[in-house]
Write a protein that holds these residues in place. Structure first.
Motif, PDB file in Angstrom:
ATOM      1  N   PHE A   1       1.006  -1.220   0.012  1.00 31.79           N
ATOM      2  CA  PHE A   1      -0.027  -0.094  -0.024  1.00 31.79           C
ATOM      3  C   PHE A   1       0.750   1.285  -0.033  1.00 31.79           C
ATOM      4  O   PHE A   1       0.431   2.341  -0.789  1.00 31.79           O
ATOM      5  N   ALA A   2       2.015   1.149   0.829  1.00 33.12           N
ATOM      6  CA  ALA A   2       2.790   2.559   0.935  1.00 33.12           C
ATOM      7  C   ALA A   2       3.269   2.745  -0.445  1.00 33.12           C
ATOM      8  O   ALA A   2       3.502   3.783  -0.911  1.00 33.12           O
ATOM      9  N   ILE A   3       4.005   1.441  -1.101  1.00 29.27           N
ATOM     10  CA  ILE A   3       4.439   1.705  -2.409  1.00 29.27           C
ATOM     11  C   ILE A   3       3.381   2.392  -3.637  1.00 29.27           C
ATOM     12  O   ILE A   3       3.759   3.386  -4.153  1.00 29.27           O
ATOM     13  N   PHE A   4       2.284   1.606  -3.356  1.00 29.68           N
ATOM     14  CA  PHE A   4       1.187   2.224  -4.217  1.00 29.68           C
ATOM     15  C   PHE A   4       0.891   3.724  -4.144  1.00 29.68           C
ATOM     16  O   PHE A   4       0.688   4.393  -4.993  1.00 29.68           O
ATOM     17  N   ALA A   5       0.815   4.164  -2.693  1.00 32.15           N
ATOM     18  CA  ALA A   5       0.408   5.509  -2.552  1.00 32.15           C
ATOM     19  C   ALA A   5       1.770   6.469  -3.064  1.00 32.15           C
ATOM     20  O   ALA A   5       1.360   7.471  -3.373  1.00 32.15           O
ATOM     21  N   VAL A   6       2.893   6.139  -2.684  1.00 28.36           N
ATOM     22  CA  VAL A   6       4.016   6.916  -3.215  1.00 28.36           C
ATOM     23  C   VAL A   6       4.016   7.137  -4.823  1.00 28.36           C
ATOM     24  O   VAL A   6       4.309   8.020  -5.391  1.00 28.36           O
ATOM     25  N   VAL A   7       3.614   5.771  -5.480  1.00 28.63           N
ATOM     26  CA  VAL A   7       3.611   5.999  -6.994  1.00 28.63           C
ATOM     27  C   VAL A   7       2.626   6.796  -7.384  1.00 28.63           C
ATOM     28  O   VAL A   7       2.585   7.687  -8.333  1.00 28.63           O
TER      29      VAL A   7
ATOM     30  N   ILE B   1       2.987  10.133  -9.690  1.00 27.84           N
ATOM     31  CA  ILE B   1       2.126  10.405 -10.809  1.00 27.84           C
ATOM     32  C   ILE B   1       1.300  11.650 -10.618  1.00 27.84           C
ATOM     33  O   ILE B   1       1.276  12.594 -11.422  1.00 27.84           O
ATOM     34  N   SER B   2       0.781  11.801  -9.523  1.00 24.73           N
ATOM     35  CA  SER B   2       0.029  12.932  -9.423  1.00 24.73           C
ATOM     36  C   SER B   2       0.988  14.297  -9.512  1.00 24.73           C
ATOM     37  O   SER B   2       0.319  15.245 -10.115  1.00 24.73           O
TER      38      SER B   2
ATOM     39  N   ALA C   1       3.878  14.325 -11.033  1.00 20.81           N
ATOM     40  CA  ALA C   1       4.222  14.504 -12.482  1.00 20.81           C
ATOM     41  C   ALA C   1       3.423  15.122 -13.252  1.00 20.81           C
ATOM     42  O   ALA C   1       3.906  15.735 -14.115  1.00 20.81           O
ATOM     43  N   PHE C   2       2.091  15.297 -13.180  1.00 22.07           N
ATOM     44  CA  PHE C   2       1.014  15.893 -13.709  1.00 22.07           C
ATOM     45  C   PHE C   2       1.140  17.366 -13.137  1.00 22.07           C
ATOM     46  O   PHE C   2       0.838  18.461 -13.954  1.00 22.07           O
ATOM     47  N   ALA C   3       1.042  17.422 -11.910  1.00 21.12           N
ATOM     48  CA  ALA C   3       0.538  18.802 -11.142  1.00 21.12           C
ATOM     49  C   ALA C   3       1.687  19.836 -11.425  1.00 21.12           C
ATOM     50  O   ALA C   3       1.332  20.953 -11.547  1.00 21.12           O
ATOM     51  N   VAL C   4       2.885  19.292 -11.280  1.00 19.03           N
ATOM     52  CA  VAL C   4       4.158  20.260 -11.273  1.00 19.03           C
ATOM     53  C   VAL C   4       4.372  21.085 -12.466  1.00 19.03           C
ATOM     54  O   VAL C   4       4.179  22.192 -12.679  1.00 19.03           O
ATOM     55  N   PRO C   5       4.437  20.279 -13.603  1.00 21.54           N
ATOM     56  CA  PRO C   5       4.549  20.994 -15.057  1.00 21.54           C
ATOM     57  C   PRO C   5       3.334  21.646 -15.216  1.00 21.54           C
ATOM     58  O   PRO C   5       3.536  22.866 -15.924  1.00 21.54           O
ATOM     59  N   THR C   6       2.044  21.306 -14.817  1.00 23.16           N
ATOM     60  CA  THR C   6       0.983  21.986 -15.418  1.00 23.16           C
ATOM     61  C   THR C   6       0.816  23.538 -14.387  1.00 23.16           C
ATOM     62  O   THR C   6       0.561  24.472 -15.276  1.00 23.16           O
ATOM     63  N   GLY C   7       1.382  23.196 -13.057  1.00 24.90           N
ATOM     64  CA  GLY C   7       1.434  24.671 -12.204  1.00 24.90           C
ATOM     65  C   GLY C   7       2.438  25.411 -12.819  1.00 24.90           C
ATOM     66  O   GLY C   7       2.241  26.833 -12.885  1.00 24.90           O
TER      67      GLY C   7
ATOM     68  N   PHE D   1      -3.328  17.588 -10.354  1.00 22.46           N
ATOM     69  CA  PHE D   1      -2.875  16.690  -9.099  1.00 22.46           C
ATOM     70  C   PHE D   1      -4.007  15.678  -8.911  1.00 22.46           C
ATOM     71  O   PHE D   1      -3.792  14.503  -8.767  1.00 22.46           O
ATOM     72  N   PHE D   2      -5.275  16.220  -8.783  1.00 19.36           N
ATOM     73  CA  PHE D   2      -6.406  15.249  -8.574  1.00 19.36           C
ATOM     74  C   PHE D   2      -6.956  14.434  -9.783  1.00 19.36           C
ATOM     75  O   PHE D   2      -7.654  13.298  -9.830  1.00 19.36           O
TER      76      PHE D   2
END
Ligand SMILES: [Zn+2]
Length: 93
Positions: free
Chosen positions: A12-18, A22-23, A25-31, A49-50
């Motif tokens: 679950f921790a790995i899943f949450a980190v991944v 990804i969030s 990776a989408f949020a930062v360039p968009t921002g 992000f969401f």
């Protein structure tokens, strides 16, 4: 049983980190891109992000052109790069 729970927690921790990665990776360039265009960087970043690709695509549809302006040497207002005359004070670049 305890070992299995640990494995599940780690998965679950790995899943949450991944997911977070990804969030971001989408949020930062968009921002960053939004702020360069004078748009709400936090708002667009949060949307991407969401909603991931949805937010990114929406941003690509709504984005303003990049603000590539210069500062007028006379009045100090920001004016578009290709302007011959300053729209604020009429100064000829
Ligand atoms: Zn000016």
């Amino acid at each position: 049983m305890a070992v299995q729970n640990d494995t599940q927690w780690i998965s679950f921790a790995i899943f949450a980190v991944v997911m977070l990665g990804i969030s971001l990776a989408f949020a930062v360039p968009t921002g960053v891109s939004a702020s360069k265009r004078g748009m709400n960087a936090l708002g667009w970043g949060a949307l991407a992000f969401f909603t991931w690709l949805m937010g990114l695509l929406l941003f690509l549809l709504c984005k303003n052109p990049v603000i590539d302006d210069v500062v007028c040497v006379k009045c100090g207002n920001r004016i578009p790069k290709n302007h011959v005359y300053c729209p604020f004070c009429g100064y000829k670049e």
